[in-house]
Design an enzyme around this catalytic site. Structure first.
Site, mmCIF file in Angstrom:
data_model
loop_
_atom_site.group_PDB
_atom_site.id
_atom_site.type_symbol
_atom_site.label_atom_id
_atom_site.label_comp_id
_atom_site.label_asym_id
_atom_site.label_seq_id
_atom_site.Cartn_x
_atom_site.Cartn_y
_atom_site.Cartn_z
ATOM 1 N N LEU A 125 31.190 37.966 42.267
ATOM 2 C CA LEU A 125 31.496 39.027 42.031
ATOM 3 C C LEU A 125 33.578 39.245 40.841
ATOM 4 C CD1 LEU A 125 30.952 42.634 40.688
ATOM 5 C CD2 LEU A 125 32.282 43.236 42.390
ATOM 6 N N HIS A 229 39.869 39.205 51.335
ATOM 7 C CA HIS A 229 40.752 38.190 50.329
ATOM 8 C C HIS A 229 41.448 40.026 49.353
ATOM 9 C CE1 HIS A 229 43.131 36.629 46.716
ATOM 10 N NE2 HIS A 229 43.227 35.763 47.424
#
Length: 335
Positions: A125, A229
């Protein structure tokens, strides 16, 4: 109107651009034209039903229907771990105690495992920066679950997603630098490419055989175990809204978390309804709905206004054209 549609070999330049923009650590989007071309060929064969269902890897592109621009990518891999192992570290908590000393200690360890064989994986994604607001990310993310819900028998009972671990602004990966690199003496990008392009025998050959005690690791490495992240935080929120939860596994290279959910418990899979299309001039709905076709082979998805009346859904001609459906066809709708 934004449309999510199957990728094709003609999307190679767009996919390569997205791979470059995604930056380091995005294992499923390597900056390798040959690897991406192979992936697009496999995706087309998967949508056309030309590969065994277990080997299918569906890649979806987010396209601006007005301009033709490709602004994002997502994917669903029907199974992982069947032909190549799917390695992770399991975070294990061990308690030891000495009653005679009155001492009780909790030790956290990382243990190499291959636990998710045969599971479906949602991943890849990624959206361009200027598309990360206004619901485009949610449309692209949920489209993967609409694809699964269209023909659930083509996917496993359990679904997982791996999220990218923490990298510093200059591209360094604390867990790789302090831990994984000690076992894999190569650059991160090289190991990352080998993960996607080989049978992963090198991991079996070189990975630690014994538990790693996290107390012995430098603080920068300990601090990022199971952390996402910064660019992956919105993706994590979307996964959690669908019912995904961390399952105690982390990536062996960057220590990013794995989340999982039962296929039929994914909110979009569970709540979307099959309805019959009626095409009308205008729709009075206040809020848009998530709408997709009802088959993998002809999959398309949009977010548009729709009036639901019993087992029917009224769509405008523009929405029907974006989905390539006609009156009387069946679509899946999640309002």
């Amino acid at each position: 109107m934004l449309v999510v549609r199957p990728a094709s070999p003609a999307d190679l330049d767009h996919l390569l651009e997205l791979a470059i923009l995604s930056g380091p650590g995005f294992t499923s989007l390597p900056e390798d034209p040959d690897a991406l071309a192979d992936r697009l060929e496999l995706s087309q064969a998967s949508f056309e039903g030309r590969v065994p269902w277990q080997e299918a890897w569906y890649t979806l592109m987010l396209e601006d229907g007005d301009t033709g621009d490709i602004d994002g990518v997502g994917s669903v891999k029907a199974t992982v771990g069947l032909k190549r192992p799917f390695f992770s570290f399991r975070v294990v908590n061990n308690t030891v105690q000495s009653p005679s000393l009155g001492v009780k200690l909790d030790h956290q360890t990382l243990v190499l495992v291959n636990e998710c064989t045969g599971w479906t994986e949602v991943g890849s994604l990624f959206l361009k920066a200027d598309r990360r607001k206004g619901g485009a990310g949610r449309l692209l993310s949920q489209s993967r679950y609409m694809l699964i819900g269209a023909q659930p028998e083509l996917f496993a009972d359990n679904v997982l997603a791996e999220l990218r671990g923490v990298f510093t602004p200059d591209g360094a990966c604390p867990f790789w630098d302090h831990v994984a690199h000690k076992f894999f003496p190569m650059e991160f990008d090289h190991a990352d490419r080998m993960t996607g392009s080989t049978d992963k025998q090198f991991i079996l050959d070189l990975a630690p055989r014994h538990p790693i005690y996290t107390e012995l690791l430098p603080e920068p490495a300990r601090a990022v175990i199971g952390k996402v992240h910064p660019q992956g935080v919105p993706a994590m929120a979307l996964l959690e809204s669908e019912g995904f939860r961390p399952n105690g596994l982390v990536d062996i290279f960057d220590a990013g978390p794995t989340v999982a959910c039962g296929r039929d418990n994914i909110r979009t899979v569970r709540d979307a309804r099959r309805l019959t299309v009626q095409i009308v001039e205008g729709v009075e709905a206040e809020l848009p709905a998530l709408i997709s076709t009802d088959s993998v082979a002809a999959f398309r998805a949009v977010r548009a206004k729709a009036d639901i009346d019993g087992d029917a859904v009224r769509l405008t001609a523009e929405t029907a054209a974006a989905l390539k459906v006609r009156g009387g066809d069946t679509v899946r709708v999640k309002s």
